[in-house]
Write a protein that holds these residues in place. Structure first.
Motif, mmCIF file in Angstrom:
data_model
loop_
_atom_site.group_PDB
_atom_site.id
_atom_site.type_symbol
_atom_site.label_atom_id
_atom_site.label_comp_id
_atom_site.label_asym_id
_atom_site.label_seq_id
_atom_site.Cartn_x
_atom_site.Cartn_y
_atom_site.Cartn_z
ATOM 1 N N ALA A 48 -6.756 9.341 -3.229
ATOM 2 C CA ALA A 48 -7.816 9.162 -4.038
ATOM 3 C C ALA A 48 -8.907 8.324 -3.556
ATOM 4 C CB ALA A 48 -7.306 8.734 -5.367
ATOM 5 N N PHE A 49 -8.293 7.120 -2.795
ATOM 6 C CA PHE A 49 -9.268 6.328 -2.258
ATOM 7 C C PHE A 49 -10.024 7.025 -1.221
ATOM 8 C CE2 PHE A 49 -8.164 2.679 -4.808
ATOM 9 C CZ PHE A 49 -8.914 1.880 -4.702
ATOM 10 N N HIS A 50 -9.153 7.714 -0.180
ATOM 11 C CA HIS A 50 -9.757 8.528 0.896
ATOM 12 C C HIS A 50 -10.526 9.401 0.183
ATOM 13 C CE1 HIS A 50 -9.487 11.978 3.602
ATOM 14 N NE2 HIS A 50 -9.581 10.860 4.753
ATOM 15 N N ALA A 51 -10.195 10.076 -0.683
ATOM 16 C CA ALA A 51 -11.237 11.304 -1.025
ATOM 17 C C ALA A 51 -12.561 10.785 -1.571
ATOM 18 C CB ALA A 51 -10.479 12.269 -2.109
ATOM 19 N N TRP A 52 -12.441 9.538 -2.252
ATOM 20 C CA TRP A 52 -13.584 8.881 -2.923
ATOM 21 C C TRP A 52 -14.853 8.859 -1.666
ATOM 22 C CZ3 TRP A 52 -15.719 8.609 -7.878
ATOM 23 C CH2 TRP A 52 -16.595 7.582 -7.799
ATOM 24 N N ARG A 53 -14.174 7.892 -0.826
ATOM 25 C CA ARG A 53 -14.972 7.477 0.317
ATOM 26 C C ARG A 53 -15.513 8.531 1.366
ATOM 27 N NH1 ARG A 53 -17.704 3.380 0.041
ATOM 28 N NH2 ARG A 53 -17.680 2.841 2.397
ATOM 29 N N MET A 63 1.502 5.017 -4.886
ATOM 30 C CA MET A 63 0.627 4.477 -4.063
ATOM 31 C C MET A 63 0.202 5.891 -3.226
ATOM 32 S SD MET A 63 -0.480 1.742 -2.822
ATOM 33 C CE MET A 63 -1.981 2.369 -1.971
ATOM 34 N N ALA A 64 0.876 6.619 -3.042
ATOM 35 C CA ALA A 64 0.502 7.643 -2.148
ATOM 36 C C ALA A 64 -0.730 8.445 -2.700
ATOM 37 C CB ALA A 64 1.705 8.772 -1.753
ATOM 38 N N ILE A 65 -0.304 8.476 -4.033
ATOM 39 C CA ILE A 65 -1.795 9.352 -4.803
ATOM 40 C C ILE A 65 -2.901 8.428 -4.780
ATOM 41 C CG2 ILE A 65 -2.325 10.133 -6.880
ATOM 42 C CD1 ILE A 65 0.551 10.961 -7.737
ATOM 43 N N ALA A 66 -2.500 7.121 -4.868
ATOM 44 C CA ALA A 66 -3.777 6.229 -4.924
ATOM 45 C C ALA A 66 -4.470 6.231 -3.736
ATOM 46 C CB ALA A 66 -3.487 4.672 -5.479
ATOM 47 N N THR A 80 -7.196 4.068 5.313
ATOM 48 C CA THR A 80 -6.145 4.802 4.505
ATOM 49 C C THR A 80 -4.591 4.308 5.618
ATOM 50 O OG1 THR A 80 -7.438 6.223 3.327
ATOM 51 C CG2 THR A 80 -5.131 6.547 3.242
ATOM 52 N N GLY A 81 -4.955 4.909 6.710
ATOM 53 C CA GLY A 81 -3.673 4.562 7.387
ATOM 54 C C GLY A 81 -3.316 3.283 7.639
ATOM 55 N N LEU A 82 -4.261 2.234 7.956
ATOM 56 C CA LEU A 82 -3.644 0.883 8.073
ATOM 57 C C LEU A 82 -3.293 0.454 6.548
ATOM 58 C CD1 LEU A 82 -6.536 -0.346 10.418
ATOM 59 C CD2 LEU A 82 -4.294 -0.018 10.944
ATOM 60 N N LEU A 83 -3.930 0.625 5.583
ATOM 61 C CA LEU A 83 -3.596 0.440 4.125
ATOM 62 C C LEU A 83 -2.161 0.787 3.883
ATOM 63 C CD1 LEU A 83 -4.214 -0.849 1.488
ATOM 64 C CD2 LEU A 83 -4.855 1.294 0.645
ATOM 65 N N CYS A 107 -11.810 -5.108 2.705
ATOM 66 C CA CYS A 107 -11.964 -5.134 4.000
ATOM 67 C C CYS A 107 -11.680 -3.923 4.878
ATOM 68 C CB CYS A 107 -11.173 -6.277 4.701
ATOM 69 S SG CYS A 107 -11.495 -8.029 4.155
ATOM 70 N N LEU A 108 -10.785 -2.943 4.503
ATOM 71 C CA LEU A 108 -10.707 -1.785 5.201
ATOM 72 C C LEU A 108 -11.695 -0.616 4.918
ATOM 73 C CD1 LEU A 108 -6.630 -1.643 4.919
ATOM 74 C CD2 LEU A 108 -8.129 -2.411 6.986
ATOM 75 N N TYR A 109 -11.899 -0.556 3.671
ATOM 76 C CA TYR A 109 -12.863 0.699 3.174
ATOM 77 C C TYR A 109 -14.154 0.481 3.416
ATOM 78 C CZ TYR A 109 -8.808 3.365 1.553
ATOM 79 O OH TYR A 109 -7.568 3.999 1.600
ATOM 80 N N TRP A 110 -14.635 -1.190 3.441
ATOM 81 C CA TRP A 110 -16.029 -1.271 3.446
ATOM 82 C C TRP A 110 -16.103 -1.970 4.745
ATOM 83 C CZ3 TRP A 110 -14.163 -0.074 -1.063
ATOM 84 C CH2 TRP A 110 -15.011 0.983 -2.166
ATOM 85 N N GLY A 111 -15.257 -2.600 5.471
ATOM 86 C CA GLY A 111 -15.311 -2.846 6.663
ATOM 87 C C GLY A 111 -15.490 -2.247 7.840
ATOM 88 N N PHE A 112 -14.717 -1.251 7.905
ATOM 89 C CA PHE A 112 -14.611 -0.246 9.162
ATOM 90 C C PHE A 112 -16.149 0.402 9.325
ATOM 91 C CE2 PHE A 112 -9.992 -0.370 9.558
ATOM 92 C CZ PHE A 112 -10.017 -0.500 10.748
ATOM 93 N N PRO A 113 -16.618 0.761 7.968
ATOM 94 C CA PRO A 113 -18.282 1.438 8.230
ATOM 95 C C PRO A 113 -19.248 0.642 8.764
ATOM 96 C CG PRO A 113 -17.030 1.822 5.700
ATOM 97 C CD PRO A 113 -16.327 1.105 6.715
ATOM 98 N N LEU A 114 -19.119 -0.720 8.815
ATOM 99 C CA LEU A 114 -19.834 -1.617 9.409
ATOM 100 C C LEU A 114 -19.696 -1.453 11.079
ATOM 101 C CD1 LEU A 114 -19.676 -5.018 7.281
ATOM 102 C CD2 LEU A 114 -21.414 -3.479 7.617
#
Length: 484
Positions: free
Chosen positions: A99-104, A93-96, A117-120, A307-314
């Motif tokens: 990877a999500f953080h680096a992708w975004r 999960m830490a690696i995932a 990432t922190g909230l997730l 909701c987290l990775y695409w909600g916060f940019p809004l």
């Protein structure tokens, strides 16, 4: 900048933060063998049986999912250790999350991805998935790895290179994990249909993905451990309040679940173009659609990620007003992050306080009754000598968990029988049945047991999670005097 803290590379600070999260997350995990996922129990028992060369009826449960590959190193090095498997899941999960953080971050959303990432990582739903060794961390890992593999393959443009076979393997792995795993091959096919490098590469991927899908579906045989058409509101409420069992799912859970649902719909409506254009976002959209058919916690995890990775940019969109105040810039985001993180940590604290109380779900409490109540281990052949006694065998609705907890031979429940006599003939060699009679799949079994003679079966325990039934075979009624 003379401060030594600012001279430390960001990646080392990230390693340190993930290490602190791992230590605190470990404190929230159950240290017993109860409460883990049935598929995870299947995978662990298979690895332990192979590493210790022990003959086990676990092979009768069919082909395990590909969590076996991830859990194999921990299972071989620390055979019988549940915590090693949970720590492996935490590492995945830490690696995932990385990877999500680096992708975004590479997509230009560094600030929002850091908050997401922190909230997730501190969300109660995700920590409970790690605690149960669920497929959610592994599925997120495969999704992130698949997105990076697709990008690397398109940059290399090398047919039948390592990234090609990596993506085909990831398709196979994701499908065996969960029905939501179909999202990755679907996104891959759509990507090569709309944006192929050339016709030859497109044919290569069509044939490779089709082979992986057919092979995975043949291996899984329909995802036997998955319960379809569950209440999606229940899983969405778990995003804020954690997993609810039985009567604990009340009006407040409905309120939170519906609120998360409206938030999810709003984020998708506002960000659908960005989600669909992004390969990782497209995978999550497909996963969310398929997740409506299951409605389990995995669906809730995917909704949380969107909701987290695409909600916060809004909320962090740049305003055209150059005289923005604090609240119109990042104050509202800071306040929302504070409220969400505080809620998550309160629920995590409550779960931590429940650990010494050894709280178990109704299902696990029933299995614990079978495993730890010495009165239940009165083998039907008590009057035989210790050398002549046969090991206890249990037919269980959850054979992997039962075998793991009881350390006994556990088999799946018998198929539907025509009548009670046919059922009794199937139960030859079985000492106990453990199942949930309220489950519609067990209606035929419950009916045939109810119609069976009282001298053949006896209800040992009846609890909220199910029932334990002892099977009395004719040989058990023979005493030493009668034998003589």
């Amino acid at each position: 900048m003379n401060n030594w803290l600012f001279r430390i590379p960001n990646r080392y600070l990230a390693y340190f933060a993930l290490s602190i999260w791992a230590i605190l997350g470990f404190m929230l995990l159950h240290k017993t063998s109860y409460g883990i996922d049935e598929g995870a129990a299947h995978a662990l028992l298979l690895v332990w049986s192979v590493s210790d060369n022990i003959v086990s009826p676990i092979v009768t449960l069919g082909f395990p999912d590909f969590r076996t590959i991830f859990l194999a190193p921990a299972g071989i090095l620390w055979t019988g250790n549940i915590l090693a498997a949970k720590l492996t899941t935490m590492l995945v999960m830490a690696i995932a999350a990385w990877a999500f953080h680096a992708w975004r971050f590479r997509s230009g959303y560094g600030e929002s991805s850091l908050l997401a990432t922190g909230l997730l990582l501190i969300s109660p739903l995700l920590i409970s998935q790690i605690d149960t060794i669920s497929v959610a961390p592994y599925l997120l890992f495969v999704f992130a790895l698949g997105a990076w593999s697709d990008q690397l393959y398109r940059e290399s443009k090398q047919a039948f290179g390592g990234m090609y076979f990596a993506q085909i393997l990831l398709c196979l792995v994701s499908i065996t994990l969960h029905p939501l795993g179909l999202a990755y091959p679907l996104a891959l096919l759509w990507s090569w249909y709309k944006n192929p490098l050339d016709q030859k590469h497109r044919i290569y991927f069509y044939s490779g993905v089709a082979f992986a899908v057919v092979m995975a579906l043949a291996l899984t045989s329909g995802w036997g451990n998955i319960e379809w058409f569950a209440n999606p509101i229940k899983s969405l409420s778990g995003v804020f309040l954690g997993t609810a069992e039985g009567d604990t799912f009340g009006p407040f859970h409905w309120f939170c679940g519906i609120g998360i649902l409206f938030t999810l719909i709003l984020v998708i409506w506002k960000q659908f173009g960005n989600l669909w254009a992004d390969f990782l976002g497209r995978i999550l959209i497909f996963a969310l659609i398929i997740g409506l058919l299951t409605g389990d916690e995995i669906f809730g995890v995917v909704a949380l990620v969107i909701c987290l990775y695409w909600g916060f940019p809004l909320l962090l969109q740049k305003s055209t007003n150059q005289h923005r105040g604090f609240w119109t810039q990042q104050g509202s985001v800071l306040l929302l992050s504070f409220v969400i993180s505080t809620t998550f940590m309160v629920i995590d604290k409550e779960n931590y306080q429940l650990l010494p109380m050894d709280y178990l779900s109704p299902r696990d409490a029933l299995i614990k009754t079978l495993a730890e109540d010495s009165g239940l281990f009165s083998n039907s052949d008590l009057n035989q000598s210790s050398d002549a006694k046969t090991p206890m065998r249990v037919a269980s609705q959850w054979p992997g968990l039962t075998m793991l907890a009881c350390r006994c031979d556990a088999l799946p429940l018998p198929p539907n029988a025509q009548d009670s006599e046919a059922l009794f003939s199937m139960l030859k060699g079985i000492n106990y049945l453990i199942f949930d009679p309220r489950n519609p799949k067990n209606s035929s079994l419950s009916h045939n047991l109810a119609m069976m003679d009282a001298g053949r079966v006896e209800t040992v325990a009846l609890q909220l999670g199910g029932v334990i039934v002892q099977i009395k075979h004719p040989s058990s009624d023979i005493t030493p005097d009668k034998k003589s």
